[in-house]
Design a protein around this motif. Structure first.
Motif, PDB file in Angstrom:
ATOM      1  N   ALA A  33       0.834  -1.206   0.000  1.00 11.59           N
ATOM      2  CA  ALA A  33       0.000   0.000   0.000  1.00 11.59           C
ATOM      3  C   ALA A  33       0.868   1.256   0.000  1.00 11.59           C
ATOM      4  CB  ALA A  33      -0.923  -0.003   1.213  1.00 11.59           C
ATOM      5  N   ALA A  34       1.990   1.220   0.736  1.00 13.19           N
ATOM      6  CA  ALA A  34       2.910   2.355   0.754  1.00 13.19           C
ATOM      7  C   ALA A  34       3.500   2.597  -0.633  1.00 13.19           C
ATOM      8  CB  ALA A  34       4.029   2.110   1.765  1.00 13.19           C
ATOM      9  N   ALA A  35       3.836   1.518  -1.334  1.00 11.82           N
ATOM     10  CA  ALA A  35       4.354   1.655  -2.699  1.00 11.82           C
ATOM     11  C   ALA A  35       3.299   2.254  -3.615  1.00 11.82           C
ATOM     12  CB  ALA A  35       4.802   0.292  -3.226  1.00 11.82           C
ATOM     13  N   GLY A 115      19.439   3.839   1.245  1.00 24.17           N
ATOM     14  CA  GLY A 115      19.855   3.759   2.647  1.00 24.17           C
ATOM     15  C   GLY A 115      18.665   3.566   3.571  1.00 24.17           C
ATOM     16  N   GLY A 116      17.562   4.269   3.268  1.00 17.81           N
ATOM     17  CA  GLY A 116      16.349   4.098   4.065  1.00 17.81           C
ATOM     18  C   GLY A 116      15.813   2.686   3.971  1.00 17.81           C
ATOM     19  N   ALA A 117      15.859   2.105   2.778  1.00 19.70           N
ATOM     20  CA  ALA A 117      15.397   0.727   2.607  1.00 19.70           C
ATOM     21  C   ALA A 117      16.242  -0.241   3.421  1.00 19.70           C
ATOM     22  CB  ALA A 117      15.424   0.350   1.129  1.00 19.70           C
ATOM     23  N   ALA A 118      17.549   0.025   3.499  1.00 17.03           N
ATOM     24  CA  ALA A 118      18.427  -0.830   4.300  1.00 17.03           C
ATOM     25  C   ALA A 118      18.056  -0.751   5.780  1.00 17.03           C
ATOM     26  CB  ALA A 118      19.880  -0.425   4.091  1.00 17.03           C
ATOM     27  N   LEU A 119      17.751   0.459   6.269  1.00 15.50           N
ATOM     28  CA  LEU A 119      17.343   0.606   7.670  1.00 15.50           C
ATOM     29  C   LEU A 119      16.019  -0.092   7.934  1.00 15.50           C
ATOM     30  CD1 LEU A 119      18.278   4.326   8.457  1.00 15.50           C
ATOM     31  CD2 LEU A 119      19.276   2.279   9.484  1.00 15.50           C
ATOM     32  N   LEU A 120      15.078   0.039   7.009  1.00 18.77           N
ATOM     33  CA  LEU A 120      13.785  -0.617   7.204  1.00 18.77           C
ATOM     34  C   LEU A 120      13.924  -2.130   7.140  1.00 18.77           C
ATOM     35  CD1 LEU A 120      11.335   1.670   5.172  1.00 18.77           C
ATOM     36  CD2 LEU A 120      11.818   1.667   7.630  1.00 18.77           C
ATOM     37  N   VAL A 179      10.239   6.146   2.015  1.00 25.79           N
ATOM     38  CA  VAL A 179      11.335   5.471   1.320  1.00 25.79           C
ATOM     39  C   VAL A 179      10.924   5.083  -0.101  1.00 25.79           C
ATOM     40  CG1 VAL A 179      12.792   3.410   1.308  1.00 25.79           C
ATOM     41  CG2 VAL A 179      12.442   4.675   3.427  1.00 25.79           C
ATOM     42  N   TRP A 180       9.709   4.567  -0.258  1.00 28.05           N
ATOM     43  CA  TRP A 180       9.232   4.283  -1.614  1.00 28.05           C
ATOM     44  C   TRP A 180       9.211   5.558  -2.450  1.00 28.05           C
ATOM     45  CZ3 TRP A 180       9.348   0.001  -4.017  1.00 28.05           C
ATOM     46  CH2 TRP A 180       9.019  -1.224  -3.433  1.00 28.05           C
ATOM     47  N   PHE A 181       8.812   6.673  -1.836  1.00 26.81           N
ATOM     48  CA  PHE A 181       8.759   7.933  -2.570  1.00 26.81           C
ATOM     49  C   PHE A 181      10.155   8.363  -3.025  1.00 26.81           C
ATOM     50  CE2 PHE A 181       9.203  12.599  -2.394  1.00 26.81           C
ATOM     51  CZ  PHE A 181       8.399  12.919  -3.473  1.00 26.81           C
ATOM     52  N   LEU A 182      11.156   8.229  -2.161  1.00 32.05           N
ATOM     53  CA  LEU A 182      12.520   8.586  -2.549  1.00 32.05           C
ATOM     54  C   LEU A 182      13.028   7.684  -3.675  1.00 32.05           C
ATOM     55  CD1 LEU A 182      14.136   9.257   0.940  1.00 32.05           C
ATOM     56  CD2 LEU A 182      13.740  10.949  -0.860  1.00 32.05           C
ATOM     57  N   LEU A 183      12.719   6.405  -3.593  1.00 33.27           N
ATOM     58  CA  LEU A 183      13.178   5.475  -4.627  1.00 33.27           C
ATOM     59  C   LEU A 183      12.484   5.727  -5.961  1.00 33.27           C
ATOM     60  CD1 LEU A 183      13.285   2.175  -2.521  1.00 33.27           C
ATOM     61  CD2 LEU A 183      15.256   3.437  -3.406  1.00 33.27           C
ATOM     62  N   LEU A 184      11.167   5.873  -5.927  1.00 37.06           N
ATOM     63  CA  LEU A 184      10.414   6.099  -7.161  1.00 37.06           C
ATOM     64  C   LEU A 184      10.578   7.536  -7.653  1.00 37.06           C
ATOM     65  CD1 LEU A 184       7.182   4.176  -6.095  1.00 37.06           C
ATOM     66  CD2 LEU A 184       8.746   3.489  -7.924  1.00 37.06           C
ATOM     67  N   GLY A 185      10.506   8.494  -6.718  1.00 38.75           N
ATOM     68  CA  GLY A 185      10.662   9.892  -7.087  1.00 38.75           C
ATOM     69  C   GLY A 185      12.072  10.238  -7.518  1.00 38.75           C
ATOM     70  N   GLY A 186      13.039   9.429  -7.122  1.00 35.60           N
ATOM     71  CA  GLY A 186      14.408   9.664  -7.546  1.00 35.60           C
ATOM     72  C   GLY A 186      14.653   9.305  -8.995  1.00 35.60           C
ATOM     73  N   VAL A 187      13.736   8.546  -9.591  1.00 33.95           N
ATOM     74  CA  VAL A 187      13.884   8.139 -10.993  1.00 33.95           C
ATOM     75  C   VAL A 187      13.415   9.234 -11.941  1.00 33.95           C
ATOM     76  CG1 VAL A 187      13.083   6.493 -12.744  1.00 33.95           C
ATOM     77  CG2 VAL A 187      13.696   5.687 -10.447  1.00 33.95           C
ATOM     78  N   ARG A 188      12.324   9.906 -11.603  1.00 36.60           N
ATOM     79  CA  ARG A 188      11.690  10.829 -12.550  1.00 36.60           C
ATOM     80  C   ARG A 188      12.534  12.059 -12.899  1.00 36.60           C
ATOM     81  NH1 ARG A 188       5.320  12.688 -12.715  1.00 36.60           N
ATOM     82  NH2 ARG A 188       5.593  14.246 -14.372  1.00 36.60           N
ATOM     83  N   GLY A 235      17.292  -2.355  -6.087  1.00 32.36           N
ATOM     84  CA  GLY A 235      17.858  -2.895  -4.851  1.00 32.36           C
ATOM     85  C   GLY A 235      17.025  -2.548  -3.633  1.00 32.36           C
ATOM     86  N   GLY A 236      16.611  -1.277  -3.525  1.00 31.93           N
ATOM     87  CA  GLY A 236      15.785  -0.883  -2.393  1.00 31.93           C
ATOM     88  C   GLY A 236      14.434  -1.574  -2.395  1.00 31.93           C
ATOM     89  N   GLY A 237      13.846  -1.722  -3.590  1.00 32.28           N
ATOM     90  CA  GLY A 237      12.560  -2.417  -3.676  1.00 32.28           C
ATOM     91  C   GLY A 237      12.649  -3.860  -3.218  1.00 32.28           C
ATOM     92  N   ARG A 238      13.741  -4.526  -3.557  1.00 30.30           N
ATOM     93  CA  ARG A 238      13.925  -5.915  -3.112  1.00 30.30           C
ATOM     94  C   ARG A 238      14.022  -5.988  -1.590  1.00 30.30           C
ATOM     95  NH1 ARG A 238      15.639  -9.819  -6.717  1.00 30.30           N
ATOM     96  NH2 ARG A 238      16.918 -10.784  -5.111  1.00 30.30           N
ATOM     97  N   TRP A 239      14.735  -5.017  -0.989  1.00 33.26           N
ATOM     98  CA  TRP A 239      14.816  -5.002   0.484  1.00 33.26           C
ATOM     99  C   TRP A 239      13.451  -4.740   1.112  1.00 33.26           C
ATOM    100  CZ3 TRP A 239      19.856  -1.667   0.548  1.00 33.26           C
ATOM    101  CH2 TRP A 239      20.964  -2.528   0.556  1.00 33.26           C
ATOM    102  N   LEU A 240      12.725  -3.778   0.572  1.00 36.02           N
ATOM    103  CA  LEU A 240      11.420  -3.428   1.158  1.00 36.02           C
ATOM    104  C   LEU A 240      10.432  -4.580   1.025  1.00 36.02           C
ATOM    105  CD1 LEU A 240      11.029   0.264  -0.071  1.00 36.02           C
ATOM    106  CD2 LEU A 240      11.719  -0.522   2.194  1.00 36.02           C
ATOM    107  N   LEU A 241      10.492  -5.276  -0.113  1.00 39.14           N
ATOM    108  CA  LEU A 241       9.568  -6.387  -0.339  1.00 39.14           C
ATOM    109  C   LEU A 241      10.078  -7.689   0.239  1.00 39.14           C
ATOM    110  CD1 LEU A 241       8.619  -5.527  -4.018  1.00 39.14           C
ATOM    111  CD2 LEU A 241       7.187  -5.209  -1.987  1.00 39.14           C
ATOM    112  N   ASP A 242      11.283  -7.652   0.829  1.00 42.02           N
ATOM    113  CA  ASP A 242      11.900  -8.831   1.454  1.00 42.02           C
ATOM    114  C   ASP A 242      12.041  -9.956   0.445  1.00 42.02           C
ATOM    115  OD1 ASP A 242      13.091 -10.242   3.472  1.00 42.02           O
ATOM    116  OD2 ASP A 242      11.210 -11.048   4.266  1.00 42.02           O
ATOM    117  N   VAL A 243      12.532  -9.595  -0.763  1.00 45.86           N
ATOM    118  CA  VAL A 243      12.711 -10.591  -1.823  1.00 45.86           C
ATOM    119  C   VAL A 243      14.068 -11.258  -1.631  1.00 45.86           C
ATOM    120  CG1 VAL A 243      12.949 -10.929  -4.302  1.00 45.86           C
ATOM    121  CG2 VAL A 243      11.276  -9.292  -3.406  1.00 45.86           C
TER     122      VAL A 243
END
Length: 243
Positions: A33-35, A115-120, A179-188, A235-243
């Motif tokens: 939902a956060a994503a 970095g935020g994804a690593a902390l989470l 963190v999702w916002f930084l990862l996704l918003g960092g692309v645009r 990489g961050g998405g994999r950490w957040l989704l625990d893949v």
């Protein structure tokens, strides 16, 4: 006296455990939902137009932090209502320090997200919120215009209120959205810069400045910005989704 010292020590220990201890993982649906919330902010133009101010904070903060780390003198940071920004530092106009400073803007938001994804992933949800608040407070000292100060204060206030007044579930939801916002918003922004350069309206962009500093084509620096943002998202998405 001894009782007061014991009480103070216990309070400090409690605060330390609250900030640097671990918190339970949220349910998977909260992460998804956060994503979805972050995507809903980043993709449509109108919400992105407002939320991009947060990316600009990270962008200019990246310039400022690297300028200091490379021995340059940071004169100030300005954030504007059109979501542009300006970081002014003094030092050698050429050389590695200037190159790293110029390259750190577009790479800062996705790397902060990584970095935020690593902390989470390590269950340090509250530590992430407090660390972000500390960075915003440090950045506020260097802001040199009213709009920039207001933007940083509002953003930092949101982090402080959530980290201090809400429970673990709300903190987790907020942290994952950020963190999702930084990862996704960092692309645009790199794609936006590419479009502007194609129209000939970004002649003094970070990529063009880096091209003049290094004699490497601006397109190669754009490729670097794209690579960092997309790799951070994967990489961050994999950490957040625990893949």
């Amino acid at each position: 006296m001894e009782s007061a010292t014991t009480t103070a020590s216990a309070s400090l220990a409690s605060l330390w455990d609250r900030v640097f201890g671990t918190q339970p993982d949220p349910d998977q649906w909260v992460v998804l939902a956060a994503a979805a919330v972050a995507l809903a902010v980043v993709v449509p133009y109108r919400p992105w137009r407002l939320a991009r101010n947060a990316i600009t904070i990270a962008h200019e903060g990246g310039h400022g932090l690297v300028a200091l780390l490379t021995g340059r003198r940071l004169d100030g940071i300005r954030l504007h209502s059109d979501t542009s920004g300006l970081t002014v530092s003094r030092g050698r106009p050429t050389g590695l320090g200037m190159i790293l400073t110029a390259a750190s803007g577009y790479t800062a938001p996705p790397l902060l997200g990584l970095g935020g994804a690593a902390l989470l992933a390590a269950d340090h949800i509250t530590a992430l919120l407090w660390f972000a608040t500390a960075l915003l407070v440090a950045m506020l000292v260097m802001i040199r215009n009213a709009y920039g100060a207001l933007t940083v204060i509002v953003t930092g206030g949101a982090f402080l209120l959530v980290s201090w007044l809400t429970g673990p579930q709300v903190q987790a939801a907020f942290a994952y959205v950020v963190v999702w916002f930084l990862l996704l918003g960092g692309v645009r922004p790199a794609f936006e810069l590419q479009a502007k350069r194609r129209r000939g309206s970004a002649g003094d962009s970070d990529a063009d400045q880096l091209s003049r500093l290094t004699h490497v084509p601006a397109g190669m620096w754009l490729f670097l910005f794209h690579s960092v943002s997309l790799c951070s998202l994967i990489g961050g998405g994999r950490w957040l989704l625990d893949v």
